[in-house]
Design a protein around this motif. Structure first.
Motif: not given
Lengths: 190, 190
Positions: A40-41, A47-48, A65-68, A70-72
């Motif tokens: 999430k961090e 995100s920008s 990488a998996t969870l990042t 998934n966040e994106f």
């Protein structure tokens, strides 16, 4: 990132040779609740930059990488460290030296998965002298894609790899930056 | 699982030697949106088994294990395929044969991370002849822990590994079971 620094202080072991072992959080047993917070961090920080793909190296980078990704809501690619019988297409390759395994390692990415002009966010668990990162950025450049950001969980700042990439102009963020491990005491960079 | 079978039919490549390559979904580029759905399905199937730890093998199992562990709010362990300079504690080890890399491989898990009487859910991306699974279950038994379930994304049912483990009484679920790849045509087991 305070929760990560706190967990490192509480659970890491410092081994001779300036080695820090945090294998209960990131790279043998993996605490997915903590990794979700790290992801999430990274989402908040990057995100920008509008990435369209995430890139890491096997094996320890994959959970992050998996969870990042998934966040994106993005796919990710993990560069392989050995060529296997299924990898029959054209490959990007980059030779690096692995200090963890004390040997030369080649990173491989199948060319079809990394597109020209792609906006690549590189994610990895550790950054020390920067060998894995040198290989990953090399592969992105071979693909004529762009590194829009580099997100690292734990940087051993005293080994210089992170500053080398900062000086090259990369948009690099490390969530915990270790300034020294002298006498087994973990000190973070302010 | 229909969405997984549909994606396999649409995107997999069948290579000579009964090899199926689905490296755009699971094991080189990883589709984390699909993996999230797989993880939710594993949660639904295995929540009644009350696992307290998830176990997989590096590298391709890690993405699945990460999201499955995250669904359960549990940590996971990935068995390493090479011993590195940081692994200085006592180890569980099991020798397996990797058909993908065509060589003997040893799986390693640090003993401190796998507790006696632990309830272990094993997760992996592929099951063919069952070599990785033989090594992982062996390590769980060495630790005097219990395998409460085995969740596999893609089973090549015609290679027999899955049925061997079913006959041994394991609670094993594969979300896509490939019955044959004859003439390059993918057929699922009903």
């Amino acid at each position: 990132m305070k929760i990560l620094e706190d967990r490192i202080l509480k659970e890491a072991t410092v081994l001779p040779g300036n080695i820090i072992k945090i294998d209960g959080l990131l790279n043998h047993r993996v605490d997915t609740v903590l990794i979700r917070e790290i992801a999430k961090e990274f989402k908040r920080i990057f995100s920008s930059t509008n990435p369209d793909i995430i890139l890491t190296a096997e094996a320890s980078g994959i959970a992050l990488a998996t969870l990042t990704a998934n966040e994106f809501n993005l796919p990710f690619i993990f560069a392989r460290k050995a060529k296997n019988s299924k990898m029959q297409g054209a490959l990007y390759k980059s030779d690096i030296y692995s200090y963890t395994y004390e040997q030369k390692v080649t990173l491989f990415v199948e060319q079809k998965w990394l597109n020209k002009n792609s906006r690549v966010l590189i994610i990895d668990d550790f950054l020390a002298k920067g060998e894995a990162l040198r290989g990953l950025t090399d592969i992105v450049h071979q693909a004529e894609a762009e590194v829009v950001g580099i997100g690292i969980a734990v940087e051993k700042a005293f080994q210089g790899g992170g500053d080398t990439f900062r000086n090259l102009g990369y948009n690099i963020h490390s969530l915990a930056m270790i300034e020294s491990l002298d006498n087994g005491v973990i000190k973070f960079r302010k």
